[in-house]
Design a protein around this motif. Structure first.
Motif, PDB file in Angstrom:
ATOM      1  N   LEU A 346      53.428  22.794  32.190  1.00 19.73           N
ATOM      2  CA  LEU A 346      52.631  22.029  33.149  1.00 19.73           C
ATOM      3  C   LEU A 346      51.651  21.106  32.440  1.00 19.73           C
ATOM      4  O   LEU A 346      51.538  19.916  32.767  1.00 19.73           O
ATOM      5  N   GLN A 347      50.965  21.624  31.457  1.00 15.86           N
ATOM      6  CA  GLN A 347      49.989  20.824  30.704  1.00 15.86           C
ATOM      7  C   GLN A 347      50.671  19.775  29.838  1.00 15.86           C
ATOM      8  O   GLN A 347      50.224  18.633  29.749  1.00 15.86           O
ATOM      9  N   GLN A 351      51.082  14.168  31.891  1.00 14.58           N
ATOM     10  CA  GLN A 351      50.906  12.716  31.788  1.00 14.58           C
ATOM     11  C   GLN A 351      52.235  11.983  31.656  1.00 14.58           C
ATOM     12  O   GLN A 351      52.432  10.934  32.273  1.00 14.58           O
ATOM     13  N   THR A 352      53.151  12.533  30.869  1.00 15.82           N
ATOM     14  CA  THR A 352      54.385  11.797  30.561  1.00 15.82           C
ATOM     15  C   THR A 352      55.502  12.043  31.575  1.00 15.82           C
ATOM     16  O   THR A 352      56.310  11.154  31.839  1.00 15.82           O
ATOM     17  N   GLN A 353      55.571  13.252  32.136  1.00 18.17           N
ATOM     18  CA  GLN A 353      56.632  13.612  33.082  1.00 18.17           C
ATOM     19  C   GLN A 353      56.008  14.373  34.253  1.00 18.17           C
ATOM     20  O   GLN A 353      56.211  15.583  34.416  1.00 18.17           O
ATOM     21  N   PRO A 354      55.239  13.693  35.117  1.00 15.05           N
ATOM     22  CA  PRO A 354      54.553  14.407  36.205  1.00 15.05           C
ATOM     23  C   PRO A 354      55.507  15.148  37.138  1.00 15.05           C
ATOM     24  O   PRO A 354      55.147  16.188  37.693  1.00 15.05           O
ATOM     25  N   PHE A 393      44.253  15.891  39.904  1.00 16.69           N
ATOM     26  CA  PHE A 393      45.497  15.133  39.752  1.00 16.69           C
ATOM     27  C   PHE A 393      46.221  15.019  41.089  1.00 16.69           C
ATOM     28  O   PHE A 393      46.182  15.927  41.913  1.00 16.69           O
ATOM     29  N   SER A 394      46.917  13.911  41.261  1.00 17.02           N
ATOM     30  CA  SER A 394      47.655  13.672  42.499  1.00 17.02           C
ATOM     31  C   SER A 394      49.142  13.968  42.276  1.00 17.02           C
ATOM     32  O   SER A 394      49.495  14.842  41.492  1.00 17.02           O
ATOM     33  N   GLN A 395      50.026  13.227  42.961  1.00 22.22           N
ATOM     34  CA  GLN A 395      51.488  13.357  42.876  1.00 22.22           C
ATOM     35  C   GLN A 395      51.970  14.765  43.221  1.00 22.22           C
ATOM     36  O   GLN A 395      52.957  15.249  42.680  1.00 22.22           O
ATOM     37  N   GLY A 396      51.240  15.424  44.122  1.00 19.47           N
ATOM     38  CA  GLY A 396      51.648  16.740  44.577  1.00 19.47           C
ATOM     39  C   GLY A 396      51.283  17.874  43.656  1.00 19.47           C
ATOM     40  O   GLY A 396      51.492  19.042  44.007  1.00 19.47           O
TER      41      GLY A 396
END
Length: 507
Positions: A346-347, A351-354, A393-396
């Protein structure tokens, strides 16, 4: 560490330099696998001829300019030039208009089948190349025209030639997406047992294993797969064979494991009851791999293509958990290192593969919904503060994190106190101010569980300015959110307001 090799046998086209075309094809294959992370995706693949690395042999005219009708006529009489004409035809058939012209010729498929089943091994190889080019056609009516050849392609899956077997497999895999008739015929002809036998007998031939995985995945994505295909696959030796391939080969790369992992994903998401796969040890195998991969990623090792393997593994685990007994996960999941691995993934990919980070959070949500032990592990291993930091953070991702925290809070009152001590109250003060109504609703649910867990948590929330915050939510919101805020204020928090004000230091 494992790597996704630059897949050597995927197609290039004539025209530009061969190396550029190979690079484009590799990028295209990676793009297809990435797209498959977000939706079920059927695709077609074209193999590169071994001799296309070499300059073309001199012929009367350039193969790309050969007329398909002329070549068809030249192939009808037997003779020493048949191999060259077949080779030229396979290249002409890369043109979609030539494909249509060919299948319209009377007895054209009968001719190819005759060459495919003949005694000349070289002509057999060139004939299957022609069929392979036809199978890659964008025209839906080309696939049904190839049906006379499919029984022989299935028979040849038990052959000894790797290249020939690969061509047969990719041809069969290319034929099925365009036509339900083709799928039904192939099922009736026994493609599932043929693939099972091929995978079992060729498990050490990883190029063939990859091709089997591709072909099987094409079938498993059919709309009626649950009714006609999945049960046949589960009744065969394919599940155990697919699981045996999941450990990638250090030299060959990740490609076979990726294809087989996607097959398992399509099996798990297509069946409501996954007890058969659980009995094969699928959940334990997938979680063990995720623990290993999570450890590698946490150390900074993110090899090219690794995420394409991690994604179907995550989906398999998330889907299999729904069929796992609620009482005892440990025989199927293993130890608590899984939560460490999921948090690491997850961490690492935030940033690279949300999308991949969201998949990791989804599995963690399913895991914590099942088990108090894994909720306790997140607290004991001090992983909760890292999750709380992800709430902006967004995007679910933030909603999924809140669901995980809600799962922990729901299990035990002691967990609520520990969550408050790890900074969740101040984080909820921030999420309650968000414009995202789902985040506000989830925040209210988590806050309610924390507040009713004990007076010390409620007092701490009031001390952090929670009353005015809830009053603002009550004033600015409507419906359910306003009702929740009113309930929290009037029934659980207002009684602490005078206490907190009396205990504040005075100037």
């Amino acid at each position: 560490m494992w790597r996704l090799n630059k897949v050597r046998h995927k197609a290039g086209r004539l025209g530009d330099s061969l190396e550029v075309l190979k690079l484009k094809r590799r990028e295209h294959e990676k793009a297809l696998r990435r797209a498959r992370r977000d939706r079920q995706l059927v695709s077609k693949r074209l193999l590169l001829n071994d001799d296309e690395d070499q300059p073309e042999a001199t012929m009367d005219t350039h193969p790309g300019e050969q007329d398909v009708v002329s070549l068809f006529l030249k192939l009808q009489p037997s003779g020493p030039g048949r191999e060259a004409h077949l080779k030229a035809l396979s290249k002409v058939l890369r043109d979609p208009s030539a494909q249509l012209t060919f299948i319209k010729q009377e007895n054209s498929m009968h001719l190819l089948v005759g060459l495919l089943t003949g005694s000349d091994a070289t002509c057999r190889l060139q004939a299957v190349r022609c069929l392979h080019e036809l199978s890659h056609s964008p025209h839906a009516n080309v696939s049904p025209a190839c049906l006379p050849a499919t029984p022989y392609l299935l028979t040849y899956l038990s052959g000894q030639s790797t290249k020939f077997t690969e061509l047969c497999l990719y041809t069969l895999g290319n034929l099925c997406p365009d036509s339900d008739i083709v799928k039904e015929k192939l099922l009736a002809q026994g493609i599932i047992p043929a693939l099972a036998n091929c995978l079992e007998n060729q498990r050490h031939n990883l190029a063939v294993v990859e091709a089997v995985g591709f072909t099987l995945s094409q079938f498993l994505q059919a709309k009626d797969a649950a009714e006609k295909i999945l049960l046949a696959v589960l009744a065969s030796s394919l599940p155990s064979s697919l699981l045996s391939v999941l450990t990638p080969d250090p030299k060959f790369g990740l490609a076979p494991a990726i294809e087989c992992a996607w097959c398992l994903h399509y099996l798990t998401c297509g069946m409501k009851d996954n007890r058969v796969l659980l009995a094969h040890g699928a959940l334990l195998q997938c979680t063990s791999l995720l623990v290993s991969l999570g450890g590698a990623v946490a150390e900074g090792n993110k090899e090219e293509g690794l995420e394409l393997f991690i994604c179907p593994l995550l989906r398999c685990v998330g889907n299999l958990l729904s069929s796992c007994p609620m009482t005892d996960l440990s025989p199927h999941v293993g130890d608590v290192r899984l939560v460490v691995a999921l948090c690491a993934l997850l961490q690492a990919y935030l940033q690279t593969q949300p999308a991949l980070a969201r998949e990791s959070a989804w599995v963690l949500n399913n895991l914590t919904a099942h088990s108090s032990a894994f909720c306790s592990a997140l607290l004991t291993l001090n992983l909760v503060p890292g999750l709380i930091k992800l709430l902006p953070f967004s995007q679910g991702i933030n909603t999924m994190i809140l669901r995980i925290l809600a799962n922990i809070a729901h299990k035990k009152k002691e967990f609520c106190v520990q969550l408050a001590h790890r900074g969740l109250l101040s984080a909820l003060c921030a999420t309650l101010k968000m414009a995202d109504q789902e985040m506000v609703t989830l925040s209210m649910e988590v806050l309610y569980m924390l507040v009713v867990s004990g007076p010390q948590v409620a007092e701490e929330f009031v001390r952090q300015g929670g009353l005015s915050l809830l009053e603002a939510v009550q004033y600015n919101s409507e419906g359910e959110i306003r009702g929740r805020a009113t309930h929290l204020l009037e029934d659980h928090l207002l009684s602490y307001s005078s206490y907190c004000s009396d205990n504040n230091p005075r100037s």
